[in-house]
Write a protein that holds these residues in place. Structure first.
Motif, mmCIF file in Angstrom:
data_model
loop_
_atom_site.group_PDB
_atom_site.id
_atom_site.type_symbol
_atom_site.label_atom_id
_atom_site.label_comp_id
_atom_site.label_asym_id
_atom_site.label_seq_id
_atom_site.Cartn_x
_atom_site.Cartn_y
_atom_site.Cartn_z
ATOM 1 N N GLU A 118 0.839 -1.202 0.000
ATOM 2 C CA GLU A 118 0.000 0.000 0.000
ATOM 3 C C GLU A 118 0.871 1.249 0.000
ATOM 4 O O GLU A 118 1.910 1.310 0.656
ATOM 5 C CB GLU A 118 -0.901 0.015 1.239
ATOM 6 C CG GLU A 118 -1.876 -1.148 1.317
ATOM 7 C CD GLU A 118 -3.054 -0.988 0.374
ATOM 8 O OE1 GLU A 118 -3.154 0.064 -0.299
ATOM 9 O OE2 GLU A 118 -3.888 -1.912 0.311
ATOM 10 N N VAL A 120 0.710 5.557 0.366
ATOM 11 C CA VAL A 120 -0.040 6.739 0.773
ATOM 12 C C VAL A 120 0.810 7.960 0.478
ATOM 13 O O VAL A 120 2.020 7.971 0.755
ATOM 14 C CB VAL A 120 -0.389 6.700 2.278
ATOM 15 C CG1 VAL A 120 -1.165 7.945 2.685
ATOM 16 C CG2 VAL A 120 -1.176 5.440 2.611
ATOM 17 N N ALA A 139 -2.906 6.435 -2.428
ATOM 18 C CA ALA A 139 -4.062 6.997 -1.736
ATOM 19 C C ALA A 139 -3.656 8.363 -1.195
ATOM 20 O O ALA A 139 -2.549 8.524 -0.660
ATOM 21 C CB ALA A 139 -4.484 6.082 -0.593
ATOM 22 N N GLU A 144 -8.344 10.417 2.574
ATOM 23 C CA GLU A 144 -8.682 9.183 3.280
ATOM 24 C C GLU A 144 -8.847 9.356 4.785
ATOM 25 O O GLU A 144 -9.644 8.646 5.416
ATOM 26 C CB GLU A 144 -7.600 8.125 3.023
ATOM 27 C CG GLU A 144 -7.367 7.790 1.565
ATOM 28 C CD GLU A 144 -8.581 7.199 0.888
ATOM 29 O OE1 GLU A 144 -9.373 6.532 1.583
ATOM 30 O OE2 GLU A 144 -8.729 7.385 -0.329
#
Length: 249
Positions: A118, A120, A139, A144
Motif C-alpha cells: 500500500e 499513501v 491513496a 482518506e
C-alpha cells in the motif's frame, strides 16, 4: 509523564489525560509562511484517525515495516505516533522496496513506487490540504483520513519490547525509544512545560528526539521549524520570544 509508560503511544495517552488543551506541536514552514499549532487533544485525534487508516483500510499489522519518506513536519509526527499505536515499524527514509507499505511526501513519489504494498501520499500543503490531482498509484492521505474514527484500539496489543523505529540504520524497540527520549530530555534540560524550538530534520535520531520524542517524554512541547535557514537572525529571535521558547536545538 507516568513512569510506567513504555511506548510513545503510552506517553501520548498520559499527556492527553494530564492536560489535553496544552500545545504539543507548533509547526512552521518558512518557505510557505505556514504556521500550525496542535494541542495534545488535536494531535491525538490526528494520530487516532491515522492509526485507524493504517490498521483498517491499509491492513497493517504489528511488525510490518513502513517506509516513511517525509520531512520534519507535523504530519510526519502524526504518522510516527500512529505507527507506534498499531505496532508498525516506522523506517525513516527506509528503502520502499523493502517495506510492506510506504508513506511519501510530494518530492519522493517516484522513489515510493518501488514499494509493492500500500502507498499513501501526503501533499504537505497548508492546513493538511489534499493534492489538486491525486498521484497515480497512491491513496491521498488528506482524502482518506478525515472519515476515520476519532478513537483507536489496536487489534493486537503492542509489545513494548517489539521493534518500533528504524533510523540511521539503527532499530529501536518501543521501550528503548522511550528510555532514550527520557535520557535526551534530561541531558538537554527539557522538563515539564518546556518549549523546544528545532530546525533539525527527521532523518536522524537527534532530529526526531528534539523534534518530538524527548518533548513528549518530558511533558514539554515542540516548535518544529522547516526551512529555518530562510529566516533572518532577527526574525528567529522574534519567534523565540513570541513562542516563549525555553530551549533551541
Amino acid at each position: 509523564m507516568n513512569a510506567t509508560d513504555r511506548t510513545p503511544a503510552d506517553l501520548l495517552r498520559s499527556a492527553l489525560a494530564a492536560d489535553p488543551g496544552r500545545p504539543l506541536v507548533t509547526f512552521y514552514d518558512d518557505a510557505t509562511g505556514e504556521r500550525v499549532e496542535l494541542s495534545v487533544a488535536t494531535f491525538a485525534n490526528w494520530v487516532a484517525k491515522t492509526a485507524n487508516l493504517l490498521q483498517g483500510d491499509l491492513g497493517a499489522e504489528p511488525g510490518d515495516r513502513l517506509s516513511l519518506l517525509l520531512p520534519a513536519h507535523w504530519q510526519s509526527a502524526v504518522w510516527l505516533l500512529a505507527c507506534d499505536s498499531v505496532g508498525v515499524v516506522a523506517s525513516v527514509g527506509g528503502h520502499p522496496g523493502d517495506a510492506d507499505l510506504v508513506v511519501s511526501g510530494p518530492d519522493t513519489l517516484e522513489r515510493a513506487l518501488e514499494c509493492d504494498g500500500e502507498r499513501v501520499a501526503l501533499a504537505l500543503r497548508p492546513l493538511g490540504g489534499r493534492f489538486p490531482q491525486p498521484p497515480a498509484g497512491f491513496a491521498d492521505y488528506a482524502v482518506e483520513v478525515p472519515g476515520q474514527g476519532d478513537r483507536f484500539a489496536p487489534f493486537v496489543p503492542v509489545e513494548a519490547d517489539g521493534p518500533a523505529l528504524i533510523v540511521g540504520g539503527e532499530e529501536l524497540s518501543h521501550a528503548a525509544l522511550v528510555a532514550r527520549a527520557r535520557e535526551d530530555a534530561a541531558k538537554l534540560g527539557i522538563g515539564e512545560g518546556s518549549r523546544v524550538l528545532t530546525g533539525l530534520g527527521y532523518d536522524t535520531w537527534e532530529g526526531l528526539s528534539a523534534g518530538l520524542y524527548a518533548a513528549l517524554a518530558a511533558g514539554a512541547s515542540v516548535v518544529l521549524c522547516r526551512n529555518l535557514d530562510r529566516l533572518s537572525a532577527d526574525a528567529l529571535a522574534q519567534r523565540v520570544e513570541s513562542e516563549r521558547v525555553t530551549l533551541t536545538v
